[in-house]
Motif scaffolding. Structure first.
Motif, PDB file in Angstrom:
ATOM      1  N   PRO A  62      19.054  41.603  48.911  1.00  0.00           N
ATOM      2  CA  PRO A  62      20.505  41.551  49.131  1.00  0.00           C
ATOM      3  C   PRO A  62      20.883  40.950  50.472  1.00  0.00           C
ATOM      4  CG  PRO A  62      19.681  43.808  49.336  1.00  0.00           C
ATOM      5  CD  PRO A  62      18.546  42.980  48.825  1.00  0.00           C
ATOM      6  N   GLU A  63      20.095  41.232  51.513  1.00  0.00           N
ATOM      7  CA  GLU A  63      20.333  40.690  52.846  1.00  0.00           C
ATOM      8  C   GLU A  63      18.972  40.480  53.520  1.00  0.00           C
ATOM      9  OE1 GLU A  63      24.236  42.305  54.800  1.00  0.00           O
ATOM     10  OE2 GLU A  63      23.178  44.022  53.911  1.00  0.00           O
TER      11      GLU A  63
ATOM     12  N   GLN B 233      -0.664  42.651  59.109  1.00  0.00           N
ATOM     13  CA  GLN B 233      -0.784  41.288  58.581  1.00  0.00           C
ATOM     14  C   GLN B 233       0.462  40.869  57.813  1.00  0.00           C
ATOM     15  OE1 GLN B 233      -4.584  42.072  56.637  1.00  0.00           O
ATOM     16  NE2 GLN B 233      -5.445  40.315  57.687  1.00  0.00           N
ATOM     17  N   ALA B 234       1.012  41.756  56.995  1.00  0.00           N
ATOM     18  CA  ALA B 234       2.237  41.414  56.272  1.00  0.00           C
ATOM     19  C   ALA B 234       3.440  41.435  57.199  1.00  0.00           C
ATOM     20  CB  ALA B 234       2.442  42.377  55.105  1.00  0.00           C
ATOM     21  N   ALA B 235       3.482  42.375  58.123  1.00  0.00           N
ATOM     22  CA  ALA B 235       4.631  42.495  59.028  1.00  0.00           C
ATOM     23  C   ALA B 235       4.853  41.232  59.837  1.00  0.00           C
ATOM     24  CB  ALA B 235       4.430  43.699  59.956  1.00  0.00           C
ATOM     25  N   ILE B 236       3.777  40.627  60.296  1.00  0.00           N
ATOM     26  CA  ILE B 236       3.918  39.446  61.144  1.00  0.00           C
ATOM     27  C   ILE B 236       4.444  38.261  60.339  1.00  0.00           C
ATOM     28  CG2 ILE B 236       1.647  38.384  60.924  1.00  0.00           C
ATOM     29  CD1 ILE B 236       3.417  39.221  64.244  1.00  0.00           C
ATOM     30  N   SER B 237       4.267  38.277  59.019  1.00  0.00           N
ATOM     31  CA  SER B 237       4.856  37.253  58.156  1.00  0.00           C
ATOM     32  C   SER B 237       6.300  37.597  57.801  1.00  0.00           C
ATOM     33  CB  SER B 237       4.036  37.094  56.868  1.00  0.00           C
ATOM     34  OG  SER B 237       2.742  36.615  57.151  1.00  0.00           O
ATOM     35  N   LEU B 238       6.580  38.857  57.594  1.00  0.00           N
ATOM     36  CA  LEU B 238       7.941  39.280  57.260  1.00  0.00           C
ATOM     37  C   LEU B 238       8.925  38.969  58.379  1.00  0.00           C
ATOM     38  CD1 LEU B 238       7.179  42.752  55.623  1.00  0.00           C
ATOM     39  CD2 LEU B 238       8.218  40.780  54.476  1.00  0.00           C
ATOM     40  N   VAL B 239       8.466  39.009  59.612  1.00  0.00           N
ATOM     41  CA  VAL B 239       9.378  38.808  60.736  1.00  0.00           C
ATOM     42  C   VAL B 239       9.952  37.392  60.761  1.00  0.00           C
ATOM     43  CG1 VAL B 239       7.808  38.008  62.561  1.00  0.00           C
ATOM     44  CG2 VAL B 239       9.654  39.597  63.121  1.00  0.00           C
ATOM     45  N   ASP B 240       9.344  36.468  60.036  1.00  0.00           N
ATOM     46  CA  ASP B 240       9.889  35.115  59.925  1.00  0.00           C
ATOM     47  C   ASP B 240      11.113  35.064  59.026  1.00  0.00           C
ATOM     48  OD1 ASP B 240       7.924  34.044  61.563  1.00  0.00           O
ATOM     49  OD2 ASP B 240       6.588  33.546  59.886  1.00  0.00           O
ATOM     50  N   HIS B 241      11.347  36.141  58.262  1.00  0.00           N
ATOM     51  CA  HIS B 241      12.422  36.126  57.268  1.00  0.00           C
ATOM     52  C   HIS B 241      13.429  37.251  57.429  1.00  0.00           C
ATOM     53  CE1 HIS B 241      10.160  33.070  55.060  1.00  0.00           C
ATOM     54  NE2 HIS B 241       9.077  33.822  55.255  1.00  0.00           N
ATOM     55  N   PHE B 242      13.105  38.264  58.216  1.00  0.00           N
ATOM     56  CA  PHE B 242      13.993  39.421  58.376  1.00  0.00           C
ATOM     57  C   PHE B 242      14.259  39.672  59.857  1.00  0.00           C
ATOM     58  CE2 PHE B 242      12.192  39.870  54.212  1.00  0.00           C
ATOM     59  CZ  PHE B 242      13.241  40.354  53.444  1.00  0.00           C
ATOM     60  N   GLN B 243      15.475  40.121  60.136  1.00  0.00           N
ATOM     61  CA  GLN B 243      15.874  40.314  61.530  1.00  0.00           C
ATOM     62  C   GLN B 243      15.114  41.458  62.191  1.00  0.00           C
ATOM     63  OE1 GLN B 243      20.199  40.371  62.033  1.00  0.00           O
ATOM     64  NE2 GLN B 243      20.433  39.162  60.156  1.00  0.00           N
TER      65      GLN B 243
ATOM     66  N   SER C  24      18.445  51.893  54.315  1.00  0.00           N
ATOM     67  CA  SER C  24      18.421  51.135  55.565  1.00  0.00           C
ATOM     68  C   SER C  24      17.660  49.815  55.499  1.00  0.00           C
ATOM     69  CB  SER C  24      17.817  51.989  56.683  1.00  0.00           C
ATOM     70  OG  SER C  24      16.484  52.368  56.369  1.00  0.00           O
ATOM     71  N   VAL C  25      16.925  49.548  54.404  1.00  0.00           N
ATOM     72  CA  VAL C  25      16.148  48.310  54.370  1.00  0.00           C
ATOM     73  C   VAL C  25      16.433  47.529  53.092  1.00  0.00           C
ATOM     74  CG1 VAL C  25      14.303  49.328  55.767  1.00  0.00           C
ATOM     75  CG2 VAL C  25      14.070  49.278  53.287  1.00  0.00           C
ATOM     76  N   ASP C  26      16.301  46.203  53.207  1.00  0.00           N
ATOM     77  CA  ASP C  26      16.518  45.297  52.079  1.00  0.00           C
ATOM     78  C   ASP C  26      15.252  45.092  51.262  1.00  0.00           C
ATOM     79  OD1 ASP C  26      19.327  44.222  52.858  1.00  0.00           O
ATOM     80  OD2 ASP C  26      18.142  43.982  54.689  1.00  0.00           O
TER      81      ASP C  26
ATOM     82  N   TYR D 158      20.767  49.674  47.758  1.00  0.00           N
ATOM     83  CA  TYR D 158      21.084  49.332  46.376  1.00  0.00           C
ATOM     84  C   TYR D 158      20.861  47.833  46.178  1.00  0.00           C
ATOM     85  CZ  TYR D 158      23.325  53.896  46.481  1.00  0.00           C
ATOM     86  OH  TYR D 158      23.574  55.232  46.629  1.00  0.00           O
ATOM     87  N   GLY D 159      20.157  47.479  45.128  1.00  0.00           N
ATOM     88  CA  GLY D 159      19.831  46.082  44.885  1.00  0.00           C
ATOM     89  C   GLY D 159      18.671  45.579  45.718  1.00  0.00           C
ATOM     90  N   GLY D 160      18.066  46.459  46.505  1.00  0.00           N
ATOM     91  CA  GLY D 160      16.946  46.071  47.350  1.00  0.00           C
ATOM     92  C   GLY D 160      15.679  45.797  46.555  1.00  0.00           C
TER      93      GLY D 160
END
Length: 253
Positions: A34-35, A48-58, A95-97, A123-125
């Motif tokens: 959703p966001e 390992q996943a977190a460091i990739s996620l940070v490229d897409h989430f604030q 609190s998370v998308d 919702y919709g996450g």
């Protein structure tokens, strides 16, 4: 069974030996949410996943029960590392998308985890669980690794691993499944890097605890002889494809 110890012991080896996940996967997950305000990497290990996620989430929240694994994680100003169990998180409600679980869902107590995931996810996450099974070894190498190592450690796998081997088909997810592209997970390893990965298997570690490490040394010697018939030396890298497992779903309410 002390699962925590299996992934805390030699955490630095786990960090260096485990492969990265496909960049296209995180792009897809970002496109479905959703966001892009926040993601939770649950049971993040060394991040390992977190460091990739940070490229897409604030903001990325990355949690694990193992302080040793988190100590090996790469710091980032937009990643908050948290010590907690997957089933009991300090994150706020809705609190998370995105919630992602990489190579870990089969270790969870699923009923309380689903309650926690539903509480935290908007919702919709999007919920995503992914991981990988054995590499495609290739002719000749497969027979040696199966005989010298995989057959030896087979009795030491926890039953939980079967869930991953079955591509999570035996898990009832409380989300609406999303059609997901097929992702490829390819790596290049030399002989030493390959055996670093094999060393991180929980069954390998249990087997070493039970009978010592001579079987692992013998397997290395057998594979080494074969490796040098195909490559210049032990440091020559070979490409492997890992069998990738992925489930993606959306929270409906």
């Amino acid at each position: 069974m002390d699962i925590h110890r299996l992934f805390s012991d030699k955490s630095s080896l786990y960090e260096s030996a485990r492969p990265s996940y496909p960049a296209e996967l995180f792009q897809f997950l970002h496109s479905q949410g959703p966001e892009d305000l926040a993601a939770w990497d649950c049971a993040c290990g060394n991040g390992q996943a977190a460091i990739s996620l940070v490229d897409h989430f604030q903001r990325v929240y990355a949690s694990d029960i193992s302080t040793e694994q988190l100590a090996a994680a790469k710091p980032h100003k937009r990643i908050d590392y948290l010590v907690c169990a997957a089933e009991r998180s300090p994150l706020a409600t809705h609190s998370v998308d995105l919630i992602c679980v990489a190579q870990a869902l089969h270790w969870f107590d699923l009923e309380p985890f689903w309650q926690e995931a539903n509480r935290i996810l908007k919702y919709g996450g999007i919920f995503a669980s992914f991981g990988y099974n054995y590499p495609v070894w290739g002719e000749g190498l497969e027979e040696i690794i199966q005989r010298e190592l995989l057959d030896v450690i087979a009795p030491y796998w926890a039953p939980n691993n079967q869930l991953l081997w079955n591509h999570y088909r035996d898990i009832q997810f409380p989300f609406i499944e999303i059609d997901t592209p097929k992702f490829s997970m390819n790596v290049e390893w030399n002989l030493y890097e390959l055996f670093d990965l094999l060393h991180t298997f929980s069954a390998t570690r249990r087997c070493m605890d039970a009978i010592g490490d001579q079987f692992f040394v013998a397997a290395f010697e057998q594979v080494s002889d074969f490796w040098q018939t195909r490559h210049a030396d032990k440091s020559t890298r070979q490409e492997f494809e890992l069998e990738f497992v992925c489930y993606v779903g959306r929270k409906s309410n």
